[in-house]
Design an enzyme around this catalytic site. Structure first.
Site, PDB file in Angstrom:
ATOM      1  N   ARG A  46      -3.055 -20.278   0.930  1.00 10.99           N
ATOM      2  CA  ARG A  46      -3.293 -18.680   1.125  1.00 10.99           C
ATOM      3  C   ARG A  46      -4.178 -17.841   0.069  1.00 10.99           C
ATOM      4  O   ARG A  46      -3.913 -16.769  -0.368  1.00 10.99           O
ATOM      5  CB  ARG A  46      -1.796 -17.867   1.292  1.00 10.99           C
ATOM      6  CG  ARG A  46      -0.926 -18.584   2.277  1.00 10.99           C
ATOM      7  CD  ARG A  46      -1.406 -18.740   3.596  1.00 10.99           C
ATOM      8  NE  ARG A  46      -1.455 -17.398   4.294  1.00 10.99           N
ATOM      9  CZ  ARG A  46      -0.717 -16.819   4.945  1.00 10.99           C
ATOM     10  NH1 ARG A  46       0.620 -17.463   5.124  1.00 10.99           N
ATOM     11  NH2 ARG A  46      -0.629 -15.621   5.509  1.00 10.99           N
ATOM     12  N   ARG A  53      -4.631 -11.213   1.985  1.00 13.56           N
ATOM     13  CA  ARG A  53      -3.495 -10.502   1.460  1.00 13.56           C
ATOM     14  C   ARG A  53      -3.599 -10.219  -0.137  1.00 13.56           C
ATOM     15  O   ARG A  53      -3.524  -9.011  -0.190  1.00 13.56           O
ATOM     16  CB  ARG A  53      -2.345 -11.784   1.342  1.00 13.56           C
ATOM     17  CG  ARG A  53      -2.242 -12.246   2.832  1.00 13.56           C
ATOM     18  CD  ARG A  53      -0.846 -12.787   3.091  1.00 13.56           C
ATOM     19  NE  ARG A  53      -0.467 -13.826   2.234  1.00 13.56           N
ATOM     20  CZ  ARG A  53       0.811 -14.416   2.459  1.00 13.56           C
ATOM     21  NH1 ARG A  53       1.591 -13.954   3.173  1.00 13.56           N
ATOM     22  NH2 ARG A  53       1.068 -15.488   1.709  1.00 13.56           N
ATOM     23  N   ARG A  85     -10.810  -6.107   5.839  1.00 17.70           N
ATOM     24  CA  ARG A  85      -9.922  -6.148   7.196  1.00 17.70           C
ATOM     25  C   ARG A  85      -9.366  -4.754   7.793  1.00 17.70           C
ATOM     26  O   ARG A  85      -8.627  -4.893   8.539  1.00 17.70           O
ATOM     27  CB  ARG A  85      -8.682  -7.096   6.797  1.00 17.70           C
ATOM     28  CG  ARG A  85      -9.022  -8.514   7.184  1.00 17.70           C
ATOM     29  CD  ARG A  85      -8.580  -8.996   8.338  1.00 17.70           C
ATOM     30  NE  ARG A  85      -7.718  -8.336   9.243  1.00 17.70           N
ATOM     31  CZ  ARG A  85      -6.246  -8.393   9.105  1.00 17.70           C
ATOM     32  NH1 ARG A  85      -5.947  -9.307   8.279  1.00 17.70           N
ATOM     33  NH2 ARG A  85      -5.746  -7.437   9.784  1.00 17.70           N
ATOM     34  N   ASP A 135      -5.504 -18.916  11.226  1.00 19.70           N
ATOM     35  CA  ASP A 135      -4.214 -18.845  11.284  1.00 19.70           C
ATOM     36  C   ASP A 135      -3.579 -19.873  12.079  1.00 19.70           C
ATOM     37  O   ASP A 135      -4.454 -20.355  13.054  1.00 19.70           O
ATOM     38  CB  ASP A 135      -3.451 -17.468  11.712  1.00 19.70           C
ATOM     39  CG  ASP A 135      -2.145 -17.473  11.316  1.00 19.70           C
ATOM     40  OD1 ASP A 135      -1.642 -17.203  10.233  1.00 19.70           O
ATOM     41  OD2 ASP A 135      -1.287 -17.623  12.309  1.00 19.70           O
ATOM     42  N   TYR A 177       7.543 -20.745  16.344  1.00 22.61           N
ATOM     43  CA  TYR A 177       7.052 -19.412  16.792  1.00 22.61           C
ATOM     44  C   TYR A 177       6.918 -19.373  18.369  1.00 22.61           C
ATOM     45  O   TYR A 177       7.238 -18.132  18.761  1.00 22.61           O
ATOM     46  CB  TYR A 177       5.527 -19.180  16.174  1.00 22.61           C
ATOM     47  CG  TYR A 177       5.411 -19.199  14.638  1.00 22.61           C
ATOM     48  CD1 TYR A 177       5.986 -17.951  14.331  1.00 22.61           C
ATOM     49  CD2 TYR A 177       5.070 -19.899  13.833  1.00 22.61           C
ATOM     50  CE1 TYR A 177       6.058 -17.931  12.750  1.00 22.61           C
ATOM     51  CE2 TYR A 177       5.010 -19.861  12.461  1.00 22.61           C
ATOM     52  CZ  TYR A 177       5.534 -18.727  11.979  1.00 22.61           C
ATOM     53  OH  TYR A 177       5.528 -18.371  10.570  1.00 22.61           O
TER      54      TYR A 177
HETATM   55  O1  1CP Z   1      -5.909 -18.535   2.392  1.00 22.26           O
HETATM   56  C1  1CP Z   1      -5.421 -18.181   3.363  1.00 22.26           C
HETATM   57  O2  1CP Z   1      -4.920 -17.127   3.550  1.00 22.26           O
HETATM   58  C2  1CP Z   1      -6.132 -18.949   4.593  1.00 22.26           C
HETATM   59  C3  1CP Z   1      -5.579 -18.374   5.879  1.00 22.26           C
HETATM   60  C4  1CP Z   1      -4.430 -18.525   6.417  1.00 22.26           C
HETATM   61  C5  1CP Z   1      -3.328 -19.730   6.479  1.00 22.26           C
HETATM   62  C6  1CP Z   1      -3.759 -21.032   5.797  1.00 22.26           C
HETATM   63  C7  1CP Z   1      -3.562 -17.527   7.131  1.00 22.26           C
HETATM   64  C8  1CP Z   1      -3.991 -16.218   7.279  1.00 22.26           C
HETATM   65  N1  1CP Z   1      -2.437 -17.989   7.737  1.00 22.26           N
HETATM   66  C9  1CP Z   1      -2.467 -19.277   7.418  1.00 22.26           C
HETATM   67  C10 1CP Z   1      -1.660 -20.284   7.759  1.00 22.26           C
HETATM   68  C11 1CP Z   1      -0.211 -19.915   8.288  1.00 22.26           C
HETATM   69  N2  1CP Z   1       0.052 -18.957   9.042  1.00 22.26           N
HETATM   70  C12 1CP Z   1       1.221 -20.547   7.910  1.00 22.26           C
HETATM   71  C13 1CP Z   1       1.145 -21.805   7.199  1.00 22.26           C
HETATM   72  C14 1CP Z   1       1.213 -21.531   6.000  1.00 22.26           C
HETATM   73  C15 1CP Z   1       2.342 -20.837   5.072  1.00 22.26           C
HETATM   74  O3  1CP Z   1       3.612 -21.401   5.253  1.00 22.26           O
HETATM   75  O4  1CP Z   1       2.642 -19.791   4.662  1.00 22.26           O
HETATM   76  C16 1CP Z   1       2.170 -19.825   8.616  1.00 22.26           C
HETATM   77  C17 1CP Z   1       3.511 -20.243   8.708  1.00 22.26           C
HETATM   78  C18 1CP Z   1       1.470 -18.898   9.195  1.00 22.26           C
HETATM   79  C19 1CP Z   1       2.282 -17.929  10.259  1.00 22.26           C
HETATM   80  C20 1CP Z   1       2.122 -16.348   9.655  1.00 22.26           C
HETATM   81  N3  1CP Z   1       0.873 -15.860   9.760  1.00 22.26           N
HETATM   82  C21 1CP Z   1       2.592 -15.519   8.893  1.00 22.26           C
HETATM   83  C22 1CP Z   1       4.223 -15.945   8.326  1.00 22.26           C
HETATM   84  C23 1CP Z   1       5.398 -15.414   9.200  1.00 22.26           C
HETATM   85  C24 1CP Z   1       6.600 -15.817   8.946  1.00 22.26           C
HETATM   86  O5  1CP Z   1       7.225 -16.763   9.775  1.00 22.26           O
HETATM   87  O6  1CP Z   1       7.252 -15.885   7.723  1.00 22.26           O
HETATM   88  C25 1CP Z   1       1.926 -14.458   8.786  1.00 22.26           C
HETATM   89  C26 1CP Z   1       2.675 -13.455   7.874  1.00 22.26           C
HETATM   90  C27 1CP Z   1       0.953 -14.585   9.359  1.00 22.26           C
HETATM   91  C28 1CP Z   1      -0.414 -13.652   9.409  1.00 22.26           C
HETATM   92  C29 1CP Z   1      -1.363 -13.975   8.433  1.00 22.26           C
HETATM   93  N4  1CP Z   1      -2.014 -15.134   8.578  1.00 22.26           N
HETATM   94  C30 1CP Z   1      -2.984 -15.174   7.553  1.00 22.26           C
HETATM   95  C31 1CP Z   1      -3.162 -13.869   7.058  1.00 22.26           C
HETATM   96  C32 1CP Z   1      -4.117 -13.419   5.914  1.00 22.26           C
HETATM   97  C33 1CP Z   1      -2.153 -13.022   7.708  1.00 22.26           C
HETATM   98  C34 1CP Z   1      -1.687 -11.603   7.123  1.00 22.26           C
HETATM   99  C35 1CP Z   1      -2.309 -10.853   8.567  1.00 22.26           C
HETATM  100  C36 1CP Z   1      -2.624  -9.476   8.070  1.00 22.26           C
HETATM  101  O7  1CP Z   1      -3.451  -9.416   7.000  1.00 22.26           O
HETATM  102  O8  1CP Z   1      -2.289  -8.293   8.817  1.00 22.26           O
END
Ligand code: 1CP
Length: 341
Positions: free
Chosen positions: A24, A28, A37, A73, A148
């Site tokens: 990640r 963020r 974004r 994602d 999910y």
């Molecule tokens: O470096 C990076 O951020 C690369 C992009 C990336 C990756 C690798 C995003 C962007 N998501 C993910 C993978 C992801 N998404 C995982 C596996 C990694 C981990 O365990 O953290 C999981 C579980 C998700 C599901 C997800 N998507 C969540 C978690 C929710 C939960 O169950 O707690 C969230 C918050 C998202 C949204 C998301 N994905 C990525 C971003 C930047 C965001 C935030 C969206 C926003 O800015 O509104």
């Protein structure tokens, strides 16, 4: 050109310095990410090559990381096959109609490369822009995607998921096979477009006992890794809370196992199969402590990482949203400086 330290460590070859990247790392925590974004919903950003390239490159410009991770994602391929889902700010993926019966499972069709043309385009552009620095492609693991879909969103206890897994094993098998095919195709599209490694994020498998993981998830994950086997691209397998599962995560066929912060890497090295490199594992919350404390822990991670056949420095889970980017810059520099040969 010399092969990158990241790819060499994945292959358990000697390295000029310990490679580092952060799960990640894009998004963020970066002000430049929040800026681009600001007016673009998450799933729209994931479908626009210009946004994908820019956001993937942002951390690479800021930190001297040894790999970029493709910005997307884990639910993007599910959206691409037509599921009604959204990523809500501050929550995560939310599914309009949770999948809990045979009819809903049957509607999960296969992913075709034409469903995600923006992935092919963005990966191609990134490989060019990265100029030899590896790009990591990724997808969600079958258990995490299933959670999910079945829960309808993020879940602490995965109760509906487990109800289906224990109560309707055949339907569970069907769901896992369909998700595995989607995940495999999503990874293959990224590899064919030029990604040089892939990571399977089965983030929530730590919710399962080893016995249940072996029976209900491992066969599917093994199939995915086996299908990727001939492509000469290192396969990284990661989950959170997987201390009891590390052996099985490597048995599934990964070249590299990602370890969260709960198990020291020297112990983790004893739990994985021979021939496995490790990735990890500084606690992401550690980055909120003063630098001296961070440096001490990072040094400990590096020391223990020497017990592994190959070590890629990373956090034990993703960068937390309020992390100071300066900490990550310092940490990247520190890891390189401590290990430069
Ligand atoms: O470096 C990076 O951020 C690369 C992009 C990336 C990756 C690798 C995003 C962007 N998501 C993910 C993978 C992801 N998404 C995982 C596996 C990694 C981990 O365990 O953290 C999981 C579980 C998700 C599901 C997800 N998507 C969540 C978690 C929710 C939960 O169950 O707690 C969230 C918050 C998202 C949204 C998301 N994905 C990525 C971003 C930047 C965001 C935030 C969206 C926003 O800015 O509104």
């Amino acid at each position: 050109m010399q092969e990158s330290p990241f790819l060499r460590a994945c292959r358990r070859l000697p390295v000029s310095r310990t490679p580092v990247w952060f799960m990640r790392q894009a998004g963020r925590s970066l002000p430049e990410y929040r800026k681009v974004r600001a007016d673009v919903p998450m799933l729209e950003a994931c479908a626009r090559p210009d946004m994908i390239v820019e956001i993937t490159m942002q951390p690479v410009r800021r930190y001297d990381v040894d790999a970029a991770i493709y910005f997307s994602d884990i639910v993007v391929p599910l959206k691409a096959i037509g599921l009604d889902l959204d990523i809500k700010t501050g929550i995560g993926p939310v599914i309009a109609d949770p999948i809990r019966n045979a009819d809903a499972v049957k509607r999960l069709r296969e992913l075709e490369p034409d469903d995600v043309p923006y992935v092919t385009e963005a990966v191609g552009r990134l490989v060019e822009e990265l100029d030899g620095r590896p790009l990591i492609g990724f997808a969600g693991g079958p258990f995490t995607l299933a959670s999910y879909l079945i829960e309808g969103g993020p879940s602490k206890n995965h109760e509906h998921t487990k109800a289906l897994m224990y109560g309707a094993p055949e339907l569970w098998g069907d769901l896992m096979r369909r998700l595995s095919r989607i995940t495999l195709e999503f990874l293959k599209v990224q590899i064919e477009a030029g990604a040089s490694a892939v990571q399977l994020f089965d983030s929530w498998v730590g919710a399962l006992s080893a016995e249940d993981y072996r029976a209900s998830v491992l066969p599917h994950t093994s199939w995915i890794f086996e299908q990727l086997g001939g492509l000469d691209v290192p396969r990284i397998h990661f989950g959170v809370g997987t201390g009891e599962l590390l052996g099985l995560l490597s048995e599934a066929g990964a070249d590299v196992v990602g370890v969260d912060w709960r198990v020291p890497l020297d112990k983790a090295a004893q739990r994985v199969q021979p021939g496995t490199a490790l990735q990890g594992n500084l606690d992401p919350a550690m980055l909120f402590a003063p630098w001296e404390a961070v440096a001490e822990r990072a040094r400990d991670v590096l020391d223990r990482g020497r017990a592994a056949e190959g070590h890629i420095f990373n956090l034990g889970h993703g960068v937390l949203p309020n992390t100071d980017p300066e900490m990550l810059a310092r940490l990247t520099h520190f890891v390189h400086e401590q290990t430069e040969q």
